[in-house]
Motif scaffolding. Structure first.
Motif, PDB file in Angstrom:
ATOM      1  N   ILE A  48       0.932  -1.324  -0.041  1.00 32.17           N
ATOM      2  CA  ILE A  48      -0.066  -0.059  -0.268  1.00 32.17           C
ATOM      3  C   ILE A  48       0.721   1.229  -0.158  1.00 32.17           C
ATOM      4  CG2 ILE A  48      -1.882   1.366   1.289  1.00 32.17           C
ATOM      5  CD1 ILE A  48      -2.600  -1.427   2.446  1.00 32.17           C
ATOM      6  N   GLU A  49       1.981   1.366   0.961  1.00 33.70           N
ATOM      7  CA  GLU A  49       2.982   2.377   0.910  1.00 33.70           C
ATOM      8  C   GLU A  49       3.289   2.768  -0.631  1.00 33.70           C
ATOM      9  OE1 GLU A  49       7.151   3.662   2.872  1.00 33.70           O
ATOM     10  OE2 GLU A  49       6.732   1.546   2.330  1.00 33.70           O
ATOM     11  N   SER A  50       3.855   1.431  -1.057  1.00 35.34           N
ATOM     12  CA  SER A  50       4.558   1.918  -2.438  1.00 35.34           C
ATOM     13  C   SER A  50       3.597   2.052  -3.419  1.00 35.34           C
ATOM     14  CB  SER A  50       5.329   0.345  -2.797  1.00 35.34           C
ATOM     15  OG  SER A  50       4.211  -0.453  -3.062  1.00 35.34           O
TER      16      SER A  50
ATOM     17  N   THR B 294       7.570   9.209  -6.107  1.00 34.62           N
ATOM     18  CA  THR B 294       8.202   9.882  -5.172  1.00 34.62           C
ATOM     19  C   THR B 294       9.246   8.714  -4.621  1.00 34.62           C
ATOM     20  OG1 THR B 294       6.679   9.189  -3.267  1.00 34.62           O
ATOM     21  CG2 THR B 294       6.385  11.290  -4.569  1.00 34.62           C
ATOM     22  N   ALA B 295      10.492   9.288  -4.028  1.00 34.87           N
ATOM     23  CA  ALA B 295      11.497   8.211  -3.627  1.00 34.87           C
ATOM     24  C   ALA B 295      11.733   7.154  -4.521  1.00 34.87           C
ATOM     25  CB  ALA B 295      10.875   7.629  -2.073  1.00 34.87           C
ATOM     26  N   THR B 296      11.590   7.384  -5.761  1.00 40.24           N
ATOM     27  CA  THR B 296      12.006   6.383  -6.905  1.00 40.24           C
ATOM     28  C   THR B 296      13.368   5.735  -6.705  1.00 40.24           C
ATOM     29  OG1 THR B 296      13.075   8.302  -8.211  1.00 40.24           O
ATOM     30  CG2 THR B 296      10.533   7.538  -8.621  1.00 40.24           C
ATOM     31  N   ARG B 297      14.446   6.205  -6.317  1.00 38.91           N
ATOM     32  CA  ARG B 297      15.871   5.650  -5.996  1.00 38.91           C
ATOM     33  C   ARG B 297      15.578   4.567  -4.883  1.00 38.91           C
ATOM     34  NH1 ARG B 297      21.264   5.883  -6.348  1.00 38.91           N
ATOM     35  NH2 ARG B 297      22.568   5.409  -4.778  1.00 38.91           N
ATOM     36  N   VAL B 298      14.906   5.037  -3.829  1.00 41.81           N
ATOM     37  CA  VAL B 298      14.798   4.099  -2.553  1.00 41.81           C
ATOM     38  C   VAL B 298      13.874   2.719  -3.415  1.00 41.81           C
ATOM     39  CG1 VAL B 298      13.539   3.604  -0.610  1.00 41.81           C
ATOM     40  CG2 VAL B 298      14.868   5.648  -0.896  1.00 41.81           C
ATOM     41  N   GLN B 299      12.867   3.021  -3.879  1.00 38.92           N
ATOM     42  CA  GLN B 299      11.883   2.064  -4.625  1.00 38.92           C
ATOM     43  C   GLN B 299      12.615   1.008  -5.679  1.00 38.92           C
ATOM     44  OE1 GLN B 299       7.506   2.570  -5.424  1.00 38.92           O
ATOM     45  NE2 GLN B 299       8.186   4.863  -5.060  1.00 38.92           N
ATOM     46  N   LEU B 300      13.393   1.702  -6.599  1.00 39.40           N
ATOM     47  CA  LEU B 300      14.310   0.944  -7.335  1.00 39.40           C
ATOM     48  C   LEU B 300      15.131   0.001  -6.717  1.00 39.40           C
ATOM     49  CD1 LEU B 300      14.775   3.657 -10.235  1.00 39.40           C
ATOM     50  CD2 LEU B 300      13.417   1.434 -10.536  1.00 39.40           C
ATOM     51  N   VAL B 301      16.027   0.477  -5.892  1.00 35.07           N
ATOM     52  CA  VAL B 301      17.182  -0.248  -5.209  1.00 35.07           C
ATOM     53  C   VAL B 301      16.601  -1.274  -4.381  1.00 35.07           C
ATOM     54  CG1 VAL B 301      18.895   0.034  -3.400  1.00 35.07           C
ATOM     55  CG2 VAL B 301      18.808   1.732  -5.215  1.00 35.07           C
ATOM     56  N   SER B 302      15.384  -0.951  -3.521  1.00 37.26           N
ATOM     57  CA  SER B 302      14.722  -1.832  -2.887  1.00 37.26           C
ATOM     58  C   SER B 302      14.113  -2.953  -3.634  1.00 37.26           C
ATOM     59  CB  SER B 302      13.566  -1.302  -2.057  1.00 37.26           C
ATOM     60  OG  SER B 302      12.901  -1.994  -1.186  1.00 37.26           O
ATOM     61  N   SER B 303      13.563  -2.739  -4.543  1.00 40.10           N
ATOM     62  CA  SER B 303      12.964  -3.646  -5.544  1.00 40.10           C
ATOM     63  C   SER B 303      14.103  -4.672  -6.042  1.00 40.10           C
ATOM     64  CB  SER B 303      12.276  -3.169  -6.901  1.00 40.10           C
ATOM     65  OG  SER B 303      11.866  -4.068  -7.724  1.00 40.10           O
ATOM     66  N   THR B 304      15.083  -4.117  -6.354  1.00 40.00           N
ATOM     67  CA  THR B 304      16.410  -4.986  -6.973  1.00 40.00           C
ATOM     68  C   THR B 304      16.856  -5.918  -5.761  1.00 40.00           C
ATOM     69  OG1 THR B 304      16.862  -3.244  -8.475  1.00 40.00           O
ATOM     70  CG2 THR B 304      18.594  -4.946  -7.957  1.00 40.00           C
TER      71      THR B 304
ATOM     72  N   TRP C   8      15.435  -6.882  -2.901  1.00 41.08           N
ATOM     73  CA  TRP C   8      14.234  -7.961  -2.700  1.00 41.08           C
ATOM     74  C   TRP C   8      14.350  -9.194  -3.842  1.00 41.08           C
ATOM     75  CZ3 TRP C   8      12.371  -9.180   1.907  1.00 41.08           C
ATOM     76  CH2 TRP C   8      12.424  -8.492   2.915  1.00 41.08           C
ATOM     77  N   GLU C   9      14.159  -8.574  -5.171  1.00 43.69           N
ATOM     78  CA  GLU C   9      14.200  -9.732  -6.131  1.00 43.69           C
ATOM     79  C   GLU C   9      15.230 -10.792  -6.046  1.00 43.69           C
ATOM     80  OE1 GLU C   9      13.821  -9.777 -10.984  1.00 43.69           O
ATOM     81  OE2 GLU C   9      13.853  -7.947  -9.930  1.00 43.69           O
ATOM     82  N   THR C  10      16.528 -10.080  -5.639  1.00 41.45           N
ATOM     83  CA  THR C  10      17.681 -10.936  -5.763  1.00 41.45           C
ATOM     84  C   THR C  10      17.691 -11.680  -4.462  1.00 41.45           C
ATOM     85  OG1 THR C  10      19.046  -9.070  -6.941  1.00 41.45           O
ATOM     86  CG2 THR C  10      20.185 -10.857  -5.510  1.00 41.45           C
ATOM     87  N   LEU C  11      17.344 -11.128  -3.300  1.00 44.38           N
ATOM     88  CA  LEU C  11      17.392 -11.836  -2.054  1.00 44.38           C
ATOM     89  C   LEU C  11      16.325 -13.217  -2.048  1.00 44.38           C
ATOM     90  CD1 LEU C  11      18.133 -12.177   0.732  1.00 44.38           C
ATOM     91  CD2 LEU C  11      16.112 -10.512   1.480  1.00 44.38           C
ATOM     92  N   THR C  12      15.115 -12.803  -2.504  1.00 43.19           N
ATOM     93  CA  THR C  12      13.957 -13.798  -2.450  1.00 43.19           C
ATOM     94  C   THR C  12      14.508 -14.904  -3.506  1.00 43.19           C
ATOM     95  OG1 THR C  12      12.709 -12.642  -4.211  1.00 43.19           O
ATOM     96  CG2 THR C  12      12.336 -12.372  -1.713  1.00 43.19           C
ATOM     97  N   ALA C  13      14.952 -14.607  -4.675  1.00 39.82           N
ATOM     98  CA  ALA C  13      15.325 -15.583  -5.749  1.00 39.82           C
ATOM     99  C   ALA C  13      16.273 -16.489  -4.934  1.00 39.82           C
ATOM    100  CB  ALA C  13      16.074 -14.883  -6.919  1.00 39.82           C
ATOM    101  N   MET C  14      17.434 -15.739  -4.245  1.00 42.76           N
ATOM    102  CA  MET C  14      18.514 -16.737  -3.489  1.00 42.76           C
ATOM    103  C   MET C  14      17.879 -17.633  -2.279  1.00 42.76           C
ATOM    104  SD  MET C  14      21.411 -13.847  -3.346  1.00 42.76           S
ATOM    105  CE  MET C  14      22.305 -14.684  -2.039  1.00 42.76           C
TER     106      MET C  14
END
Length: 670
Positions: free
Chosen positions: A244-246, A252-262, A264-270
């Motif tokens: 909901i927050e995203s 807004t806070a696009t850098r935070v969202q882009l980095v965070s998305s990357t 989490w995607e890498t972490l969960t795949a691992m």
């Protein structure tokens, strides 16, 4: 980690083999390493460090709007269907395993009930799954995990207390489930508020917000479990709150969202890969348990696992067939239609049991009421059999009944379009940037978008180098140049071209001569008391002062060499620009050898001009122009119908990523 790396490499070579199978085999091989022998995983750590972040990320990817729209269908899939499966399988196991108590049989049923949508996607990556069935599987796997975990905890509670009351059981079920939701909403809301505050007040919010996001599933899980509620339901709920927050943040806070998305995607795949590797590591121990139990009992357990799997497939098929609610029709098609029968069969087979089933089996306590947990090894064996059967069966059957996934563009089409896009931008920048050094630096950065797989062969490069050598010889032998420059300058310049800085004619003799020259040079300086850099600099200045006339002749000579180099360099640059235009005009689409030669002649000029500052400060505007040219090329090709929408979107995505990375690097440099 090594296992994950090896798995990714193998998958590139053997793409038709599902990732899950590769990971299991790698885990099996890792079990042969002495340090991995008799490996046992602490269930609490497994749930906290692997399952909690996985479920939190699933919640983050789940749309609240989608949950609200499909709430009734989700309730039927993740609660009603899960409870029906647990009851039927539990009664069946209790009936066949007469030594087992009903709570123990229910515990087994709760373990094997949750499904894993990620494993399904891994097994059917090359097949086209109906969108409705795919959505149903995703919603089911997200929420039936919680149902299975609550039922398991309820069964373990009955085993520990020795009594069961339907009212107390219902109360506990509601308390654990609803309590988990409450904890998730409250904790998730508080953490979201903290993140929002830091996002507004802190200069570099990503350094604060992202660590908070990474810690969130662990905080929420531990808090919920300490209060006696479901930690898994809590982390899923907290994940939905973060979704909901995203949605509210949007751009807004696009850098935070882009980095965070990357991240989490890498972490969960691992983490998902680690689960299957752990399954492979655990197989030898399970095999040893089978040997210890004997052939007869082993076959009985494996047979029970097979029967349980078949029963669950039938339950899922029948449920999908007979359910006639409107929101279920949207998933599986019209009631009693051919499409419904096919989708019901696919839904039944797609009930793959992986991540959560394994974690719940591991989470069984070693002891209960001061005694060893009864039949723990047997439950692990049956759960493992169900996992393997649920993976192998759809991997074999589904590709035969599902259509092959048709990609809207091939890998070759993507590579060719990417190369043409980059070369188009490079050519136009060549015409816009007058400075050789800046033009070379910018275009070299653009060409790096091609990666390392598109470089032409050695012969192609050597052919162009040979042509460059011919141009150099023709230039130096021309009457015009001989009239301008003294013979000694031309002779010296030819010698420079024949060195490693020139035409790269390397030989053992030249290497030995170079080493001999350097040794003589050092010996002369040492013998004259010039050891340190300061001593040598002082000696050079003294000699220059005493031999001013010789120094002037030397400087004039060097100036002529530099003028000759600049004149030849401009001639070669012009030839390479013309060659680039010619290739693009004929749709050649490959400039790697030209870029290689241009890099070489720029390096050579750098050695001539010792005061050259590599690349200098490149204007950000030049890179903005470069990426805009790439955008224009893709748009023009799309409008002309040369490339389709999917390929255009893929190229746009690559340009966006390259632009973001390049802009960040330039901002750091400036």
């Amino acid at each position: 980690m090594v296992g994950i790396i090896i798995s990714n490499i193998i998958h590139e070579v053997l793409p038709k083999i599902p990732d899950a199978f590769i990971l299991i085999v790698i885990g099996l091989l890792l079990s042969l390493i002495p340090v991995m022998a008799n490996f046992e995983l602490e269930p609490e750590y497994f749930m906290l460090f692997i399952i909690a972040p996985l479920m939190f990320n699933d919640g983050q990817k789940t749309s609240v709007r989608g949950i609200r729209k499909n709430f009734h269908a989700i309730l039927l899939l993740s609660v009603v269907l899960a409870l029906i499966t647990v009851v039927i399988v539990g009664l069946l196991a209790n009936r066949l395993e007469v030594r087992w108590t009903l709570p123990l049989a229910i515990a087994l049923a709760a373990i094997v009930t949750p499904t894993d949508a990620i494993a399904v996607k891994s097994l059917t990556s090359a097949s086209k799954l109906d969108s409705g069935v795919n959505t149903a599987l995703e919603y089911e796997s997200l929420f039936n995990d919680a149902s299975g975990l609550v039922m398991l905890n309820l069964a373990l509670s009955v085993m520990e207390k020795g009594t069961f009351s339907i009212y107390s059981g219902l109360f506990q079920f509601v308390f654990v489930a609803v309590g988990g939701i409450v904890v998730g909403v409250m904790t998730g809301g508080i953490l979201v508020s903290i993140r929002t505050y830091f996002n507004k007040k802190v200069t570099s919010p990503e350094l604060t917000i992202i660590p908070i996001a990474l810690l969130t599933p662990f905080i929420v899980y531990l808090l919920a479990e300490s209060l006696g509620t479901s930690g898994i339901i809590a982390v899923v709920t907290a994940g939905i709150v973060h979704n909901i927050e995203s949605e509210h943040l949007k751009l807004t806070a696009t850098r935070v969202q882009l980095v965070s998305s990357t991240i989490w995607e890498t972490l969960t795949a691992m983490l998902n890969s680690i689960v299957f590797i752990l399954l492979g590591i655990s197989l030898p121990e399970i095999f040893r348990s089978l040997v210890k139990l004997g052939i007869r009992q082993s076959f009985e357990l494996l047979g029970l696992g097979l029967l349980i799997y078949v029963v669950m497939v039938v339950i899922r098929y029948v449920w999908a067939q007979i359910e006639n609610e409107t929101y279920v029709v949207a998933f599986f098609g019209p009631f009693k239609s051919k499409k419904r029968r096919k989708n019901a069969f696919i839904f039944g087979l797609s009930g793959v049991h992986g991540t959560i089933t394994l974690s719940m089996a591991f989470s069984l306590p070693m002891f209960i009421n001061g005694h060893a947990f009864p039949y723990r090894e047997e439950i692990l064996i049956i759960a493992t059999a169900v996992i393997l059967l649920s993976m192998v069966t759809p991997a074999v059957v589904l590709p035969k009944i599902l259509p092959i996934k048709n990609l809207s563009f091939s890998k070759d089409e993507l590579n060719n379009s990417r190369i043409q896009m980059i070369d188009y931008a490079s050519l136009h920048l060549t015409e816009r940037i007058p400075s050789n050094e800046v033009r070379y630096a910018v275009i070299q950065q653009l060409q790096s978008q091609k990666g390392f797989n598109d470089i032409q062969g050695y012969d192609k490069h050597q052919e162009l180098f040979k042509k460059i050598n011919e141009i150099e010889d023709e230039f130096l032998n021309s009457n015009e140049i001989k009239e301008i420059y003294p013979a000694r300058v031309l002779s010296t310049y030819r010698k420079i071209l024949d060195t490693d800085y020139g035409r790269q004619r390397v030989s053992i003799y030249r290497i030995i001569r170079s080493v001999d020259h350097q040794v003589r040079h050092e010996v002369w300086h040492i013998s004259h008391g010039q050891i340190t850099h300061g001593q040598r600099s002082k000696a050079r200045k003294k000699w220059a002062k005493q031999n001013a006339e010789k120094m002037q002749i030397h400087d004039d000579f060097r100036s002529l060499l530099w003028e000759l180099e600049k004149q030849l360099h401009e001639l070669l640059e012009q030839y390479l620009r013309d060659l680039t235009k010619e290739r693009l005009a004929t749709a050649h689409g490959q400039l790697d050898d030209i870029q290689n030669v241009e890099r070489f002649i720029e390096d050579r000029q750098r050695h001539f001009r010792r005061d050259y500052e590599e690349n200098g400060k490149i204007s950000v505007d030049l890179f903005i122009q470069a990426f805009q040219l790439e955008y224009n090329y893709v748009l023009t090709q799309f409008i002309a119908g040369v490339i389709n929408e999917q390929l255009a979107n893929k190229l746009y995505d690559e340009i966006n990523q390259a632009q973001t990375l390049q802009m960040q690097q330039l901002l750091v440099e400036h």
